[in-house]
Design a protein around this motif. Structure first.
Motif, PDB file in Angstrom:
ATOM      1  N   ASP A  78      40.876  14.517 -31.822  1.00 25.30           N
ATOM      2  CA  ASP A  78      40.327  15.558 -31.009  1.00 25.30           C
ATOM      3  C   ASP A  78      40.637  15.282 -29.852  1.00 25.30           C
ATOM      4  N   SER A  79      40.008  16.268 -29.162  1.00 23.10           N
ATOM      5  CA  SER A  79      40.966  15.911 -27.161  1.00 23.10           C
ATOM      6  C   SER A  79      39.665  15.664 -26.354  1.00 23.10           C
ATOM      7  N   LEU A  80      39.957  14.952 -25.367  1.00 16.72           N
ATOM      8  CA  LEU A  80      38.658  14.572 -24.463  1.00 16.72           C
ATOM      9  C   LEU A  80      37.817  15.456 -23.925  1.00 16.72           C
ATOM     10  N   PHE A  81      38.214  16.326 -24.175  1.00 19.71           N
ATOM     11  CA  PHE A  81      36.990  18.172 -23.464  1.00 19.71           C
ATOM     12  C   PHE A  81      36.440  17.950 -24.719  1.00 19.71           C
ATOM     13  N   SER A  82      37.181  18.110 -26.304  1.00 16.99           N
ATOM     14  CA  SER A  82      36.512  18.088 -27.268  1.00 16.99           C
ATOM     15  C   SER A  82      34.429  17.155 -27.028  1.00 16.99           C
ATOM     16  N   HIS A  83      35.278  16.171 -27.349  1.00 17.37           N
ATOM     17  CA  HIS A  83      34.042  15.649 -27.505  1.00 17.37           C
ATOM     18  C   HIS A  83      33.377  15.873 -26.501  1.00 17.37           C
ATOM     19  N   LEU A  84      33.390  15.843 -24.726  1.00 15.96           N
ATOM     20  CA  LEU A  84      32.399  16.147 -24.084  1.00 15.96           C
ATOM     21  C   LEU A  84      31.532  17.420 -24.092  1.00 15.96           C
ATOM     22  N   ALA A  85      32.332  18.066 -24.710  1.00 16.73           N
ATOM     23  CA  ALA A  85      31.863  19.503 -25.052  1.00 16.73           C
ATOM     24  C   ALA A  85      31.166  19.239 -26.307  1.00 16.73           C
ATOM     25  N   TRP A  86      31.256  18.201 -27.558  1.00 11.21           N
ATOM     26  CA  TRP A  86      30.285  18.050 -28.312  1.00 11.21           C
ATOM     27  C   TRP A  86      29.466  17.886 -27.849  1.00 11.21           C
ATOM     28  N   VAL A  87      29.160  16.574 -27.094  1.00  7.85           N
ATOM     29  CA  VAL A  87      28.114  15.783 -26.837  1.00  7.85           C
ATOM     30  C   VAL A  87      27.075  16.200 -26.007  1.00  7.85           C
ATOM     31  N   ARG A  88      27.930  16.979 -25.491  1.00  4.65           N
ATOM     32  CA  ARG A  88      26.734  17.781 -24.328  1.00  4.65           C
ATOM     33  C   ARG A  88      25.690  18.820 -25.065  1.00  4.65           C
ATOM     34  N   ASN A  89      26.930  19.226 -26.510  1.00  6.26           N
ATOM     35  CA  ASN A  89      26.067  19.960 -27.380  1.00  6.26           C
ATOM     36  C   ASN A  89      25.163  19.542 -28.668  1.00  6.26           C
ATOM     37  N   ILE A  90      25.270  18.193 -28.432  1.00  8.71           N
ATOM     38  CA  ILE A  90      24.263  17.411 -28.966  1.00  8.71           C
ATOM     39  C   ILE A  90      23.183  16.953 -28.211  1.00  8.71           C
ATOM     40  N   LYS A  91      23.458  16.990 -26.561  1.00  7.89           N
ATOM     41  CA  LYS A  91      22.234  16.794 -26.073  1.00  7.89           C
ATOM     42  C   LYS A  91      21.522  17.505 -26.135  1.00  7.89           C
ATOM     43  N   GLU A  92      21.965  18.971 -25.679  1.00 10.59           N
ATOM     44  CA  GLU A  92      21.023  20.670 -25.967  1.00 10.59           C
ATOM     45  C   GLU A  92      20.650  20.575 -27.173  1.00 10.59           C
ATOM     46  N   LYS A  93      21.662  20.923 -28.209  1.00 17.90           N
ATOM     47  CA  LYS A  93      20.581  21.235 -29.665  1.00 17.90           C
ATOM     48  C   LYS A  93      19.673  19.793 -30.648  1.00 17.90           C
ATOM     49  N   PHE A  94      20.052  18.851 -30.128  1.00 14.65           N
ATOM     50  CA  PHE A  94      19.285  18.208 -30.219  1.00 14.65           C
ATOM     51  C   PHE A  94      18.160  16.961 -29.720  1.00 14.65           C
ATOM     52  N   GLY A  95      18.311  17.161 -28.416  1.00 15.41           N
ATOM     53  CA  GLY A  95      17.842  16.591 -27.548  1.00 15.41           C
ATOM     54  C   GLY A  95      18.013  14.855 -28.145  1.00 15.41           C
ATOM     55  N   VAL A  96      19.772  15.244 -28.201  1.00 12.38           N
ATOM     56  CA  VAL A  96      19.791  13.361 -28.417  1.00 12.38           C
ATOM     57  C   VAL A  96      21.407  12.978 -27.247  1.00 12.38           C
ATOM     58  N   ILE A  98      24.209  11.091 -26.375  1.00  7.23           N
ATOM     59  CA  ILE A  98      25.140   9.770 -26.982  1.00  7.23           C
ATOM     60  C   ILE A  98      25.352   8.770 -26.126  1.00  7.23           C
ATOM     61  N   PRO A  99      24.976   7.482 -26.280  1.00  7.73           N
ATOM     62  CA  PRO A  99      24.728   6.311 -25.148  1.00  7.73           C
ATOM     63  C   PRO A  99      26.679   5.847 -25.022  1.00  7.73           C
ATOM     64  N   PHE A 100      27.851   5.867 -26.214  1.00  6.21           N
ATOM     65  CA  PHE A 100      28.737   4.998 -26.578  1.00  6.21           C
ATOM     66  C   PHE A 100      30.199   5.108 -26.364  1.00  6.21           C
ATOM     67  N   PRO A 101      31.383   4.998 -26.033  1.00  9.07           N
ATOM     68  CA  PRO A 101      32.542   5.988 -25.645  1.00  9.07           C
ATOM     69  C   PRO A 101      33.066   7.131 -26.973  1.00  9.07           C
ATOM     70  N   ILE A 102      33.958   7.744 -26.938  1.00 13.59           N
ATOM     71  CA  ILE A 102      34.416   8.659 -27.990  1.00 13.59           C
ATOM     72  C   ILE A 102      35.058   8.046 -27.845  1.00 13.59           C
ATOM     73  N   ILE A 103      37.003   8.318 -28.932  1.00 16.37           N
ATOM     74  CA  ILE A 103      38.393   7.840 -28.259  1.00 16.37           C
ATOM     75  C   ILE A 103      39.147   9.187 -28.749  1.00 16.37           C
ATOM     76  N   GLU A 104      39.862   9.362 -27.037  1.00 12.95           N
ATOM     77  CA  GLU A 104      40.623  11.011 -28.268  1.00 12.95           C
ATOM     78  C   GLU A 104      41.598   9.904 -28.308  1.00 12.95           C
ATOM     79  N   ASP A 105      41.875  11.138 -29.836  1.00 11.46           N
ATOM     80  CA  ASP A 105      43.075   9.926 -30.388  1.00 11.46           C
ATOM     81  C   ASP A 105      43.801  11.157 -30.663  1.00 11.46           C
ATOM     82  N   ILE A 106      44.528  12.370 -30.250  1.00 15.21           N
ATOM     83  CA  ILE A 106      45.290  13.399 -30.483  1.00 15.21           C
ATOM     84  C   ILE A 106      46.519  13.158 -30.834  1.00 15.21           C
TER      85      ILE A 106
END
Length: 214
Positions: A78-96, A98-106
């Motif tokens: 997935d794209s870097l922007f998708s990763h960033l949006a997902w990480v923000r969503n996890i923080k917003e919806k689950f209160g968690v 993500i303290p580690f990097p996610i590789i963009e591997d399109i």
């Protein structure tokens, strides 16, 4: 993103395939993790329910891995922007967080180098693959899960503890070994050594199977 070195499939006890990639924490390459353990893990796609539970599990266990000198690094095609949006969503919806990097591997460079893409599962998604890379950059363990079922993060903690214990003490570990339990002493390699094994002070069931406490 730079192309990774070509590799048909990674193999245990050999150098892990090198990579250089964009991540949610900036550029990362395998050499950045020299001197530490690294768990590199892939997931099929962002914004999927099973993957979300796994990322929450890895995030919650991150302090335990850090105590063992181990870094975490995620990946999906997935794209870097998708990763960033997902990480923000996890923080917003689950209160968690993500303290580690996610590789963009399109382009699937890292996924192919590590054998993460299995056409029988999906043509354009990485399966749930997990790779343990030691401080010297050597691949020490690989674990694959189907897309439908989440991984056990507790098992990865246990496996890392077992690998580090084996390295530090020159021993093996039995099924479901956890710290504090006896370890397996390497079996003798000569007839003379086999004869002596019972008198060496270990808990010996037979010449090939002895255990001891650390």
């Amino acid at each position: 993103m730079e192309n990774v070195s070509q590799c048909s499939f990674p193999r245990l006890n050999e150098a892990a395939p090198s990579f250089s990639a964009r991540t949610t924490y900036g550029d990362r390459k395998l050499e950045d993790y020299r001197g530490k353990w690294l768990i590199l893990f892939s997931h099929p796609a962002d914004f999927t329910p099973v993957c979300t539970t796994e990322f929450i599990g890895f995030a919650q266990a991150a302090p335990r891995f850090a105590e063992m000198g181990c870094e975490l690094l995620g990946l999906s095609i997935d794209s870097l922007f998708s990763h960033l949006a997902w990480v923000r969503n996890i923080k917003e919806k689950f209160g968690v967080e993500i303290p580690f990097p996610i590789i963009e591997d399109i382009k699937m460079d890292v996924a192919r180098a590590y054998g993460m893409v299995h056409p029988g599962a999906a043509d354009t998604q990485a399966v749930r693959a997990t790779f343990f890379i030691d401080p010297k950059g050597v691949l020490r363990a690989m674990v694959y899960y189907p897309m439908s079922n989440g991984r056990s993060i507790d098992e990865f903690v246990r496996l890392l503890q077992a690998l580090q214990t084996s390295d530090a003490n020159g021993v093996a570990t039995p099924e479901n070994w956890c710290p504090g339990k006896p370890v397996i002493v390497p079996p003798p390699k000569t007839a003379e050594a086999a004869e002596k094994r019972a008198s060496e002070g270990f808990e010996t069931v037979d010449w090939y199977y002895s255990t001891r406490k650390l």
